[in-house]
Design a protein around this motif. Sequence first.
Motif, PDB file in Angstrom:
ATOM      1  N   ALA A 203      36.039  36.159  34.179  1.00 26.23           N
ATOM      2  CA  ALA A 203      35.738  37.450  34.796  1.00 26.23           C
ATOM      3  C   ALA A 203      34.797  37.291  35.979  1.00 26.23           C
ATOM      4  CB  ALA A 203      35.136  38.399  33.756  1.00 26.23           C
ATOM      5  N   ASP A 204      33.874  36.326  35.883  1.00 29.67           N
ATOM      6  CA  ASP A 204      32.962  36.079  37.003  1.00 29.67           C
ATOM      7  C   ASP A 204      33.728  35.608  38.234  1.00 29.67           C
ATOM      8  OD1 ASP A 204      30.800  36.760  35.434  1.00 29.67           O
ATOM      9  OD2 ASP A 204      30.342  34.679  34.871  1.00 29.67           O
ATOM     10  N   GLN A 205      34.675  34.717  38.029  1.00 31.98           N
ATOM     11  CA  GLN A 205      35.479  34.225  39.144  1.00 31.98           C
ATOM     12  C   GLN A 205      36.296  35.343  39.770  1.00 31.98           C
ATOM     13  OE1 GLN A 205      37.740  31.035  37.434  1.00 31.98           O
ATOM     14  NE2 GLN A 205      35.971  29.675  37.239  1.00 31.98           N
ATOM     15  N   LEU A 206      36.861  36.208  38.919  1.00 33.44           N
ATOM     16  CA  LEU A 206      37.652  37.318  39.439  1.00 33.44           C
ATOM     17  C   LEU A 206      36.750  38.313  40.180  1.00 33.44           C
ATOM     18  CD1 LEU A 206      40.630  38.200  39.445  1.00 33.44           C
ATOM     19  CD2 LEU A 206      40.097  39.706  37.525  1.00 33.44           C
ATOM     20  N   SER A 207      35.513  38.481  39.711  1.00 29.10           N
ATOM     21  CA  SER A 207      34.576  39.380  40.386  1.00 29.10           C
ATOM     22  C   SER A 207      34.259  38.891  41.794  1.00 29.10           C
ATOM     23  CB  SER A 207      33.284  39.504  39.573  1.00 29.10           C
ATOM     24  OG  SER A 207      33.522  40.176  38.347  1.00 29.10           O
ATOM     25  N   ILE A 208      34.159  37.571  41.955  1.00 29.45           N
ATOM     26  CA  ILE A 208      33.913  37.014  43.290  1.00 29.45           C
ATOM     27  C   ILE A 208      35.049  37.382  44.233  1.00 29.45           C
ATOM     28  CG2 ILE A 208      33.753  34.855  44.585  1.00 29.45           C
ATOM     29  CD1 ILE A 208      32.299  33.664  42.139  1.00 29.45           C
ATOM     30  N   TRP A 209      36.279  37.264  43.729  1.00 25.98           N
ATOM     31  CA  TRP A 209      37.432  37.629  44.554  1.00 25.98           C
ATOM     32  C   TRP A 209      37.479  39.128  44.815  1.00 25.98           C
ATOM     33  CZ3 TRP A 209      40.396  35.106  47.723  1.00 25.98           C
ATOM     34  CH2 TRP A 209      40.553  33.726  47.585  1.00 25.98           C
ATOM     35  N   ALA A 210      37.065  39.933  43.837  1.00 27.12           N
ATOM     36  CA  ALA A 210      37.012  41.383  44.050  1.00 27.12           C
ATOM     37  C   ALA A 210      36.064  41.717  45.198  1.00 27.12           C
ATOM     38  CB  ALA A 210      36.578  42.086  42.765  1.00 27.12           C
ATOM     39  N   ASP A 211      34.916  41.035  45.237  1.00 34.27           N
ATOM     40  CA  ASP A 211      33.965  41.249  46.337  1.00 34.27           C
ATOM     41  C   ASP A 211      34.567  40.829  47.673  1.00 34.27           C
ATOM     42  OD1 ASP A 211      32.049  42.227  44.604  1.00 34.27           O
ATOM     43  OD2 ASP A 211      31.019  40.289  44.369  1.00 34.27           O
TER      44      ASP A 211
ATOM     45  N   LEU B   9      47.123  43.494  49.868  1.00 30.45           N
ATOM     46  CA  LEU B   9      47.510  44.875  49.580  1.00 30.45           C
ATOM     47  C   LEU B   9      46.490  45.861  50.148  1.00 30.45           C
ATOM     48  CD1 LEU B   9      48.764  44.461  45.894  1.00 30.45           C
ATOM     49  CD2 LEU B   9      50.165  44.963  47.905  1.00 30.45           C
ATOM     50  N   THR B  10      45.214  45.503  50.066  1.00 33.36           N
ATOM     51  CA  THR B  10      44.173  46.357  50.638  1.00 33.36           C
ATOM     52  C   THR B  10      44.330  46.469  52.149  1.00 33.36           C
ATOM     53  OG1 THR B  10      42.622  45.785  48.867  1.00 33.36           O
ATOM     54  CG2 THR B  10      41.675  46.679  50.887  1.00 33.36           C
TER      55      THR B  10
ATOM     56  N   VAL C 104      37.404  45.273  46.622  1.00 32.15           N
ATOM     57  CA  VAL C 104      38.044  46.148  45.640  1.00 32.15           C
ATOM     58  C   VAL C 104      37.182  46.209  44.380  1.00 32.15           C
ATOM     59  CG1 VAL C 104      40.333  45.588  46.531  1.00 32.15           C
ATOM     60  CG2 VAL C 104      39.434  44.304  44.582  1.00 32.15           C
ATOM     61  N   ASP C 105      37.436  47.220  43.538  1.00 37.65           N
ATOM     62  CA  ASP C 105      36.718  47.369  42.275  1.00 37.65           C
ATOM     63  C   ASP C 105      37.346  46.488  41.201  1.00 37.65           C
ATOM     64  OD1 ASP C 105      35.003  49.231  43.375  1.00 37.65           O
ATOM     65  OD2 ASP C 105      36.210  50.954  42.737  1.00 37.65           O
TER      66      ASP C 105
ATOM     67  N   VAL D 176      43.267  49.180  45.539  1.00 32.73           N
ATOM     68  CA  VAL D 176      43.534  48.184  44.506  1.00 32.73           C
ATOM     69  C   VAL D 176      42.376  48.127  43.515  1.00 32.73           C
ATOM     70  CG1 VAL D 176      43.988  45.733  44.046  1.00 32.73           C
ATOM     71  CG2 VAL D 176      44.943  46.827  46.100  1.00 32.73           C
ATOM     72  N   LEU D 177      42.722  47.990  42.238  1.00 33.27           N
ATOM     73  CA  LEU D 177      41.746  47.807  41.170  1.00 33.27           C
ATOM     74  C   LEU D 177      42.114  46.547  40.399  1.00 33.27           C
ATOM     75  CD1 LEU D 177      39.347  48.986  39.468  1.00 33.27           C
ATOM     76  CD2 LEU D 177      41.109  50.119  38.063  1.00 33.27           C
TER      77      LEU D 177
END
Length: 303
Positions: free
Chosen positions: A145-153, A125-126, A157-158, A132-133
């Motif tokens: 949440a840590d795993q999702l943060s890795i994917w955010a990086d 999408l980006t 996206v934030d 995207v948030l």
Amino acid sequence: MGIFDKLKKGLSKTRQTVGGAIGGVFAAFSRIDEAFFEELEEALILADLGVDAATRAVETLRGTCRDRKLKDRESVRDALIDILTGLLGVGDPSLKLDTAPSVILVVGVNGVGKTTTIGKLAAQLTDGGKRVLLCAGDTFRAAAADQLSIWADRAGVDIIRQSEGADPAAVVFDALAAARARGSDVVICDTAGRLHNKMNLMNELRKINRVIDRELPGADRENLLVLDATTGQNGLLQAREFADAAGLTGLVLTKLDGTARGGIVIAVADTLKLPVKYVGVGESIDDLMPFDPRAFVEAIFNA
């Protein structure tokens, strides 16, 4: 590699097993008679289409062959491809994300690939120009949440997250507020796949839905159920439970490259009358592919 070629490669195990079994039925019979239809129905059931979908497909094929006087294998095979494509065509496979912000709520049991799916969706999408948030709504699983943060990086996206054990609906509330403040186009919300028991999980999903409805009335919504295709018919049981609690708009089938029984895609879509939006056929970001019913069936048949 084109999209169709990538899909064919990802479905190689399914094509060898399902396409091979169906092709074997066609090769074994010199004429299209009742024995042929019985063998074909059995092959479709073994391919994980499920009894209902397989029976309906063969009944429709019988009628088509009779009405159109089809007798040669190629025309009957093409008719079967059309019928199976029709079983998958139960809705719009594209995402509807026209409002800003729109919301994608991603649900499913632990281990099916929710976090990976969210990350790949965020990246795609980006790349398509959306802001995207991510929302780390799975606060019950350690390191979710840590795993999702890795994917955010990875996706650039934030992410909105809170401490482990926080109220998931409160995290979603914060994410929606942040999306409005930051001018985000899409909020993608992760959810828990297991709470203390099934009732707790479903109640939590209903609560999250109420928060989204209240905070973003009129926003475009996609409630996507992620299913691991390798689980076969067990995926249908999961799908029925989540459909009742989450008001699903579509399905994502992951790990299709790891199963020889990809016919489960047809069984789930046909049983729940929900469109498949994406399929996962590998580990790369671009291996989460927008779903095309005809391309999927043709890839199985190597058409």
